[in-house]
Design a protein around this motif. Sequence first.
Motif, short mmCIF file in Angstrom:
data_model
loop_
_atom_site.label_atom_id
_atom_site.label_comp_id
_atom_site.label_asym_id
_atom_site.label_seq_id
_atom_site.Cartn_x
_atom_site.Cartn_y
_atom_site.Cartn_z
N TYR A 1 0.84 -1.21 0.00
CA TYR A 1 0.00 0.00 0.00
C TYR A 1 0.87 1.26 0.00
O TYR A 1 0.61 2.23 -0.72
CB TYR A 1 -0.91 0.03 1.23
N GLU A 2 1.90 1.23 0.83
CA GLU A 2 2.78 2.41 0.90
C GLU A 2 3.56 2.61 -0.39
O GLU A 2 3.76 3.74 -0.85
CB GLU A 2 3.72 2.26 2.10
N ALA A 3 3.98 1.50 -1.03
CA ALA A 3 4.70 1.60 -2.30
C ALA A 3 3.76 2.14 -3.39
O ALA A 3 4.19 2.94 -4.24
CB ALA A 3 5.25 0.23 -2.69
N TYR A 4 2.52 1.72 -3.37
CA TYR A 4 1.53 2.21 -4.34
C TYR A 4 1.37 3.72 -4.22
O TYR A 4 1.41 4.45 -5.21
CB TYR A 4 0.20 1.49 -4.09
N ALA A 5 1.18 4.19 -3.00
CA ALA A 5 0.99 5.63 -2.79
C ALA A 5 2.24 6.41 -3.16
O ALA A 5 2.16 7.49 -3.76
CB ALA A 5 0.60 5.89 -1.34
N LEU A 6 3.41 5.88 -2.82
CA LEU A 6 4.66 6.56 -3.12
C LEU A 6 4.86 6.70 -4.62
O LEU A 6 5.29 7.75 -5.11
CB LEU A 6 5.83 5.80 -2.50
#
Length: 345
Positions: free
Chosen positions: A261-266
């Motif tokens: 999820y964090e990689a997607y947002a980044l």
Amino acid sequence: MSPDPRPLRKLGFLTIGLFDEADPRRGHESTLEIIALGERLGFDSAWLRHRHLQYGISSPVAVLAAATQRTSRIQLGTAVTPLGWENPLRLAEDLATVDVLSGGRLNPGFSVGPPVHYEHVRGALHPDTAEQEDFSPRRAERLIALVRGEDASDFAGTEGIEVYSRRVQPHSPGLGSRLWYGAGSLRSARWAGEQGLNLLTSSVVKTQDAAGPGPLDFAAIQAAQIRAFRERHPDGERARVSQGLVVIPTDSATPDQRARYEAYALARTPRTLAPQGPARMLFAPDLVGTTEQLVERLHAHAGYREVDEVAFALPFSFEHEDYVQILTDLATRLGPALGWSPAEG
């Protein structure tokens, strides 16, 4: 200064409904299962995006017709139908039919403008009228009038055993009050207010209305559009507005899910730093975190502070089990922390 955040009154979610070209049924079934889960969790609404000539739902109205038979309470919406792809009269018939099947739960959202990549699809979409097609708000005004029951024909009566109506049939009387417009600019927000529509905001705004020096503030631009909408709407401050940010709670997520999820947002962050493309579109950052972190960020968001209903967008490319976790956390943790109570029945 923006008002204090209102207690969240209605909680919804939005999905694109991705599928594998080699097995499209599986993806569509997954979407229907997610909608049914949303109803069990007490969500007020579920919304589908349009994706033409892509690997996402191309016919949300058809999918929502199926959803009406698997649910009994949750509101079902499109966010949004691009009217450049549609004939307003035929669309009005489809919308009324699905609304009747749902028992009055359909919430059609729409927008105007030329179809995406029109130069590539015009020969298939409007082969005989490509140069004459009107993609202005007049196309939307035709749809609004037809849904609300204005005449589509100047003939009504009986020919033999055939009976004809002047207006779209079936006519669903409440549907006209459940029309939503997807606006990203001050001009479109004002127009929606003047038409007495409901307003769908999203994670993108046009920046040509932003004034003053310094960096562009997505939340401030969105809040200004919402206020402009209500200033022109007959219902004023009572006019309905729904916000559609990407919001991903991680309370019950696994470490692997949190990392993805964090990689997607980044990966999507660069588009939030400056206007994108000829239309100078500005995107909102995706919000990822625990309920406590998300409540703090939403309460500080000027756009969110103007609304009391949301349809948080699910990320495009996650797995079915990810959506189950996100929806469960939204309904059982974040929603209640924002003042929302799940619907019953």
